[in-house]
Design a protein around this motif. Sequence first.
Motif, PDB file in Angstrom:
ATOM      1  N   TYR A  89      49.783  41.485  35.453  1.00  0.00           N
ATOM      2  CA  TYR A  89      48.639  41.448  34.531  1.00  0.00           C
ATOM      3  C   TYR A  89      48.836  40.384  33.451  1.00  0.00           C
ATOM      4  O   TYR A  89      47.929  39.584  33.185  1.00  0.00           O
TER       5      TYR A  89
ATOM      6  N   PHE B 283      48.692  36.728  35.107  1.00  0.00           N
ATOM      7  CA  PHE B 283      47.461  36.204  35.699  1.00  0.00           C
ATOM      8  C   PHE B 283      46.178  36.753  35.085  1.00  0.00           C
ATOM      9  O   PHE B 283      45.091  36.252  35.380  1.00  0.00           O
TER      10      PHE B 283
ATOM     11  N   LYS C 292      42.933  39.265  34.186  1.00  0.00           N
ATOM     12  CA  LYS C 292      41.991  40.001  35.023  1.00  0.00           C
ATOM     13  C   LYS C 292      41.229  39.098  35.993  1.00  0.00           C
ATOM     14  O   LYS C 292      40.659  39.573  36.960  1.00  0.00           O
ATOM     15  N   ASN C 293      41.182  37.816  35.709  1.00  0.00           N
ATOM     16  CA  ASN C 293      40.279  36.935  36.447  1.00  0.00           C
ATOM     17  C   ASN C 293      40.865  36.359  37.735  1.00  0.00           C
ATOM     18  O   ASN C 293      40.118  35.985  38.631  1.00  0.00           O
ATOM     19  N   ASN C 294      42.176  36.290  37.818  1.00  0.00           N
ATOM     20  CA  ASN C 294      42.809  35.697  39.003  1.00  0.00           C
ATOM     21  C   ASN C 294      43.169  36.814  39.990  1.00  0.00           C
ATOM     22  O   ASN C 294      44.339  37.114  40.224  1.00  0.00           O
ATOM     23  N   PHE C 295      42.147  37.412  40.589  1.00  0.00           N
ATOM     24  CA  PHE C 295      42.333  38.611  41.403  1.00  0.00           C
ATOM     25  C   PHE C 295      43.161  38.338  42.658  1.00  0.00           C
ATOM     26  O   PHE C 295      44.051  39.118  43.007  1.00  0.00           O
ATOM     27  N   ILE C 296      42.890  37.243  43.353  1.00  0.00           N
ATOM     28  CA  ILE C 296      43.570  36.955  44.612  1.00  0.00           C
ATOM     29  C   ILE C 296      45.072  36.777  44.392  1.00  0.00           C
ATOM     30  O   ILE C 296      45.896  37.354  45.114  1.00  0.00           O
ATOM     31  N   THR C 297      45.431  35.986  43.384  1.00  0.00           N
ATOM     32  CA  THR C 297      46.852  35.768  43.093  1.00  0.00           C
ATOM     33  C   THR C 297      47.526  37.075  42.688  1.00  0.00           C
ATOM     34  O   THR C 297      48.642  37.362  43.111  1.00  0.00           O
ATOM     35  N   SER C 298      46.822  37.858  41.874  1.00  0.00           N
ATOM     36  CA  SER C 298      47.369  39.153  41.458  1.00  0.00           C
ATOM     37  C   SER C 298      47.611  40.043  42.672  1.00  0.00           C
ATOM     38  O   SER C 298      48.631  40.733  42.761  1.00  0.00           O
ATOM     39  N   LEU C 299      46.662  40.024  43.601  1.00  0.00           N
ATOM     40  CA  LEU C 299      46.777  40.848  44.801  1.00  0.00           C
ATOM     41  C   LEU C 299      47.965  40.414  45.650  1.00  0.00           C
ATOM     42  O   LEU C 299      48.714  41.254  46.178  1.00  0.00           O
TER      43      LEU C 299
ATOM     44  N   PHE D 178      51.046  41.610  44.007  1.00  0.00           N
ATOM     45  CA  PHE D 178      51.147  43.054  44.157  1.00  0.00           C
ATOM     46  C   PHE D 178      51.741  43.406  45.520  1.00  0.00           C
ATOM     47  O   PHE D 178      52.655  44.242  45.619  1.00  0.00           O
TER      48      PHE D 178
ATOM     49  N   ASN E 103      51.532  29.181  37.282  1.00  0.00           N
ATOM     50  CA  ASN E 103      50.344  29.381  38.117  1.00  0.00           C
ATOM     51  C   ASN E 103      50.085  28.223  39.074  1.00  0.00           C
ATOM     52  O   ASN E 103      48.939  27.978  39.488  1.00  0.00           O
TER      53      ASN E 103
END
Length: 299
Positions: free
Chosen positions: A109, A112, A114-121, A124, A172
Amino acid sequence: MATVKHYIQAARLRTLPLSVSGIIVGSGIAASEGKFDILLFILAIVTTIGFQVLSNFANDYGDGVKGTDDEREGEQRLIASGLITPSQMKKAMLLTSISTLIVALCLIYFAFGKNNFITSLVFFFLGIASIVAAVKYTVGKSAYGYSGLGDVFVFLFFGLLSVIGSYYLFTNELSSWKITLPASAIGLLSTAVLNLNNMRDQIQDKKANKNTLVVKLGSYKAKVYHFLLIIGALVFFILYRLDTTAYSYWLFLLAFIPLLLNLKVVAKNIIFKELDGELKKVALSTFFCALLFCIPYFL
């Protein structure tokens, strides 16, 4: 009855400096580009230590219930000694997995948002993969540590993922392929520690049908392999540093003095249990190598 002291023993604290070496290198390279963040660094270190402790718990559990640790040399194993029951260790593994995953989610979190969902995923799932890899090393019928694949996973997770992943958390981006050189170097040194561990335990492992790479190769070829791991790491670090002559950037070579001396010990070794002391030497040398490698970036 298991006590806090017993769980600390099972955590095998002497393995922790090695586990964070890749984080230190990746963070240092990010710092050289002006992108270091102390909060991300702390969270990355805590996450990595959590994964390592989980791996050590799982290793104690997996080898303990299979009887592999019944005649183990080196540090006392808690399940084999009866100080921690298998059910207690499973609970410790579950608690460690959950707490480490929570810290990892905080790390993702803050890195990256809240906006960089793909990278966060992606990160994860890398966290989930790290948990699975930590557990499956010795646990279960298909434990990869029992089929000679431990070296591959150590190289990938302690080397490539640790260095490149931590660098990406700060920046990033992946600006150059050259980061694979120190990442591979750390991976090779981490694998060398595992190789020493397996050389020490090769007799008992063979009896327990734990087919580590050392068991498959035999003692002589395992020594040659160990030589290639250490020298290969040295070569990769040197290749990364060829574009600078400043002495401070070459301080990491000091850490290779005990590593090269380790090669002499390994070459002459006959009594495998005597390699136990070398494990600490190589693990700490790798840690200090990482520190010395990064010192110029913070001066």
